[in-house]
Every structure is written in C-alpha cells, then in structure tokens.
Design a protein around this motif. Structure first.
Motif, PDB file in Angstrom:
ATOM      1  N   ILE A   1      -0.380  -8.425  -9.082  1.00  0.00           N
ATOM      2  CA  ILE A   1      -1.745  -8.884  -9.483  1.00  0.00           C
ATOM      3  C   ILE A   1      -2.792  -8.667  -8.711  1.00  0.00           C
ATOM      4  O   ILE A   1      -3.989  -7.939  -8.842  1.00  0.00           O
ATOM      5  CB  ILE A   1      -1.976 -10.383  -9.850  1.00  0.00           C
ATOM      6  N   ALA A   2      -2.807  -8.848  -7.360  1.00  0.00           N
ATOM      7  CA  ALA A   2      -3.734  -8.702  -6.186  1.00  0.00           C
ATOM      8  C   ALA A   2      -4.007  -7.149  -6.203  1.00  0.00           C
ATOM      9  O   ALA A   2      -5.119  -6.776  -6.018  1.00  0.00           O
ATOM     10  CB  ALA A   2      -3.216  -9.304  -5.015  1.00  0.00           C
ATOM     11  N   ILE A   3      -2.785  -6.436  -6.169  1.00  0.00           N
ATOM     12  CA  ILE A   3      -3.117  -5.037  -6.194  1.00  0.00           C
ATOM     13  C   ILE A   3      -3.791  -4.355  -7.344  1.00  0.00           C
ATOM     14  O   ILE A   3      -4.947  -3.493  -6.990  1.00  0.00           O
ATOM     15  CB  ILE A   3      -1.740  -4.320  -5.797  1.00  0.00           C
ATOM     16  N   GLU A   4      -3.414  -4.797  -8.272  1.00  0.00           N
ATOM     17  CA  GLU A   4      -4.105  -4.240  -9.791  1.00  0.00           C
ATOM     18  C   GLU A   4      -5.625  -4.847  -9.863  1.00  0.00           C
ATOM     19  O   GLU A   4      -6.499  -4.074 -10.280  1.00  0.00           O
ATOM     20  CB  GLU A   4      -3.487  -4.701 -10.781  1.00  0.00           C
ATOM     21  N   ASN A   5      -5.980  -6.063  -8.942  1.00  0.00           N
ATOM     22  CA  ASN A   5      -7.296  -6.354  -9.152  1.00  0.00           C
ATOM     23  C   ASN A   5      -8.149  -6.026  -7.950  1.00  0.00           C
ATOM     24  O   ASN A   5      -9.137  -6.227  -7.490  1.00  0.00           O
ATOM     25  CB  ASN A   5      -7.429  -7.688  -9.004  1.00  0.00           C
ATOM     26  N   ASP A   6      -7.540  -4.987  -7.074  1.00  0.00           N
ATOM     27  CA  ASP A   6      -8.075  -4.252  -5.852  1.00  0.00           C
ATOM     28  C   ASP A   6      -8.400  -5.529  -4.755  1.00  0.00           C
ATOM     29  O   ASP A   6      -9.295  -5.561  -3.929  1.00  0.00           O
ATOM     30  CB  ASP A   6      -9.483  -3.810  -6.172  1.00  0.00           C
ATOM     31  N   LYS A   7      -7.590  -6.855  -4.784  1.00  0.00           N
ATOM     32  CA  LYS A   7      -7.721  -7.808  -3.857  1.00  0.00           C
ATOM     33  C   LYS A   7      -6.896  -7.372  -2.579  1.00  0.00           C
ATOM     34  O   LYS A   7      -6.897  -8.176  -1.652  1.00  0.00           O
ATOM     35  CB  LYS A   7      -7.531  -9.053  -4.644  1.00  0.00           C
ATOM     36  N   TYR A   8      -5.786  -6.335  -2.650  1.00  0.00           N
ATOM     37  CA  TYR A   8      -4.921  -6.546  -1.754  1.00  0.00           C
ATOM     38  C   TYR A   8      -4.661  -4.827  -1.786  1.00  0.00           C
ATOM     39  O   TYR A   8      -4.207  -4.277  -2.455  1.00  0.00           O
ATOM     40  CB  TYR A   8      -3.785  -7.131  -2.058  1.00  0.00           C
ATOM     41  N   ASP A   9      -4.598  -4.385  -0.447  1.00  0.00           N
ATOM     42  CA  ASP A   9      -4.363  -3.034  -0.320  1.00  0.00           C
ATOM     43  C   ASP A   9      -2.661  -3.108   0.267  1.00  0.00           C
ATOM     44  O   ASP A   9      -2.396  -3.741   1.301  1.00  0.00           O
ATOM     45  CB  ASP A   9      -4.957  -2.258   0.881  1.00  0.00           C
ATOM     46  N   PRO A  10      -1.803  -2.471  -0.559  1.00  0.00           N
ATOM     47  CA  PRO A  10      -0.483  -2.467  -0.333  1.00  0.00           C
ATOM     48  C   PRO A  10      -0.098  -1.910   1.116  1.00  0.00           C
ATOM     49  O   PRO A  10      -0.741  -0.922   1.607  1.00  0.00           O
ATOM     50  CB  PRO A  10       0.155  -1.590  -1.216  1.00  0.00           C
ATOM     51  N   THR A  11       1.110  -2.098   1.563  1.00  0.00           N
ATOM     52  CA  THR A  11       1.427  -1.617   2.998  1.00  0.00           C
ATOM     53  C   THR A  11       1.819   0.092   2.494  1.00  0.00           C
ATOM     54  O   THR A  11       2.115   0.450   1.345  1.00  0.00           O
ATOM     55  CB  THR A  11       2.839  -2.056   3.406  1.00  0.00           C
ATOM     56  N   LEU A  12       1.849   0.805   3.620  1.00  0.00           N
ATOM     57  CA  LEU A  12       2.202   2.069   3.369  1.00  0.00           C
ATOM     58  C   LEU A  12       3.709   2.271   2.604  1.00  0.00           C
ATOM     59  O   LEU A  12       3.752   3.103   1.716  1.00  0.00           O
ATOM     60  CB  LEU A  12       2.239   2.878   4.773  1.00  0.00           C
ATOM     61  N   GLU A  13       4.563   1.597   3.042  1.00  0.00           N
ATOM     62  CA  GLU A  13       5.982   1.492   2.401  1.00  0.00           C
ATOM     63  C   GLU A  13       5.952   0.947   0.996  1.00  0.00           C
ATOM     64  O   GLU A  13       6.422   1.926   0.227  1.00  0.00           O
ATOM     65  CB  GLU A  13       6.941   0.518   3.359  1.00  0.00           C
ATOM     66  N   LEU A  14       5.073   0.139   0.889  1.00  0.00           N
ATOM     67  CA  LEU A  14       4.878  -0.257  -0.770  1.00  0.00           C
ATOM     68  C   LEU A  14       4.118   0.587  -1.617  1.00  0.00           C
ATOM     69  O   LEU A  14       4.614   0.989  -2.727  1.00  0.00           O
ATOM     70  CB  LEU A  14       4.205  -1.855  -0.832  1.00  0.00           C
ATOM     71  N   ALA A  15       2.981   1.233  -1.036  1.00  0.00           N
ATOM     72  CA  ALA A  15       2.366   2.354  -1.571  1.00  0.00           C
ATOM     73  C   ALA A  15       3.485   3.409  -2.021  1.00  0.00           C
ATOM     74  O   ALA A  15       3.181   4.062  -2.909  1.00  0.00           O
ATOM     75  CB  ALA A  15       1.401   2.828  -0.674  1.00  0.00           C
ATOM     76  N   MET A  16       4.327   3.698  -1.063  1.00  0.00           N
ATOM     77  CA  MET A  16       5.283   4.877  -1.117  1.00  0.00           C
ATOM     78  C   MET A  16       6.354   4.700  -2.355  1.00  0.00           C
ATOM     79  O   MET A  16       6.474   5.296  -3.228  1.00  0.00           O
ATOM     80  CB  MET A  16       6.046   5.273   0.224  1.00  0.00           C
ATOM     81  N   LYS A  17       6.735   3.102  -2.304  1.00  0.00           N
ATOM     82  CA  LYS A  17       7.437   2.847  -3.420  1.00  0.00           C
ATOM     83  C   LYS A  17       7.054   2.745  -4.710  1.00  0.00           C
ATOM     84  O   LYS A  17       7.382   3.256  -5.631  1.00  0.00           O
ATOM     85  CB  LYS A  17       8.033   1.387  -3.104  1.00  0.00           C
ATOM     86  N   ILE A  18       5.560   2.549  -4.791  1.00  0.00           N
ATOM     87  CA  ILE A  18       5.187   2.656  -6.182  1.00  0.00           C
ATOM     88  C   ILE A  18       4.851   4.035  -6.852  1.00  0.00           C
ATOM     89  O   ILE A  18       5.089   4.281  -7.685  1.00  0.00           O
ATOM     90  CB  ILE A  18       3.489   2.055  -5.996  1.00  0.00           C
ATOM     91  N   SER A  19       4.319   5.021  -5.581  1.00  0.00           N
ATOM     92  CA  SER A  19       4.340   6.230  -6.166  1.00  0.00           C
ATOM     93  C   SER A  19       5.809   6.904  -6.504  1.00  0.00           C
ATOM     94  O   SER A  19       5.603   7.809  -7.478  1.00  0.00           O
ATOM     95  CB  SER A  19       3.632   6.907  -4.895  1.00  0.00           C
ATOM     96  N   GLU A  20       6.545   6.656  -5.780  1.00  0.00           N
ATOM     97  CA  GLU A  20       7.897   7.188  -6.139  1.00  0.00           C
ATOM     98  C   GLU A  20       8.262   6.761  -7.464  1.00  0.00           C
ATOM     99  O   GLU A  20       8.896   7.437  -8.429  1.00  0.00           O
ATOM    100  CB  GLU A  20       9.250   6.801  -5.232  1.00  0.00           C
ATOM    101  N   PHE A  21       8.174   5.292  -7.720  1.00  0.00           N
ATOM    102  CA  PHE A  21       8.595   4.678  -8.999  1.00  0.00           C
ATOM    103  C   PHE A  21       7.783   5.295 -10.301  1.00  0.00           C
ATOM    104  O   PHE A  21       8.613   5.637 -11.223  1.00  0.00           O
ATOM    105  CB  PHE A  21       8.226   3.217  -9.109  1.00  0.00           C
ATOM    106  N   PHE A  22       6.486   5.530 -10.175  1.00  0.00           N
ATOM    107  CA  PHE A  22       5.638   6.183 -11.253  1.00  0.00           C
ATOM    108  C   PHE A  22       5.801   7.473 -11.203  1.00  0.00           C
ATOM    109  O   PHE A  22       5.386   8.375 -12.080  1.00  0.00           O
ATOM    110  CB  PHE A  22       4.112   5.754 -10.942  1.00  0.00           C
ATOM    111  N   GLY A  23       6.487   8.273 -10.117  1.00  0.00           N
ATOM    112  CA  GLY A  23       6.511   9.848 -10.311  1.00  0.00           C
ATOM    113  C   GLY A  23       5.254  10.498  -9.772  1.00  0.00           C
ATOM    114  O   GLY A  23       4.862  11.752 -10.147  1.00  0.00           O
TER     115      GLY A  23
END
Length: 64
Positions: free
Chosen positions: A31-53
């Motif tokens: 929720i926080a990431i989607e609402n631009d209230k939280y910037d994910p860690t680099l690790e989480l950002a990479m997991k997200i990008s990998e999941f969505f391809g």
C-alpha cells in the motif's frame, strides 16, 4: 519516487495481499509503495522488477 505497481498488479488480477505474499512483505508495505509513501529497498525493487518481468526503470520513476 513514482511507480506503476498498482497498474501492473491489477493487470495480473492480483490483490495487494497476493503481491505482498509473493514478495515476502506486508500488505501495508505494498500500500505504501503504491501510494508513493515508501521507497522500497534496492533488494525489494529488484524483486518487484523480476516478478513483473520489467526493468526497475520501467517500474520506478524519479520524481523531479
């Protein structure tokens, strides 16, 4: 930092809970990431990008 996670998630017909479970985070984090209230860690950002391809740059955009 802006992102298009909500749109990507909805296109895959995933609930916030589903994405959170897949990524190993809480629904509140999604929720926080989607609402631009939280910037994910680099690790989480990479997991997200990998999941969505998609590249990190395709998902996250710096706000100027």
């Amino acid at each position: 930092m802006k992102n298009n996670i909500k749109e990507l998630r909805k296109n895959m017909k995933l609930r916030q809970e589903d994405l959170a479970e897949i990524l190993g985070v809480t629904r509140q984090t999604i929720i926080a990431i989607e609402n631009d209230k939280y910037d994910p860690t680099l690790e989480l950002a990479m997991k997200i990008s990998e999941f969505f391809g998609k590249s990190v740059n395709d998902i996250f955009q710096l706000s100027h």
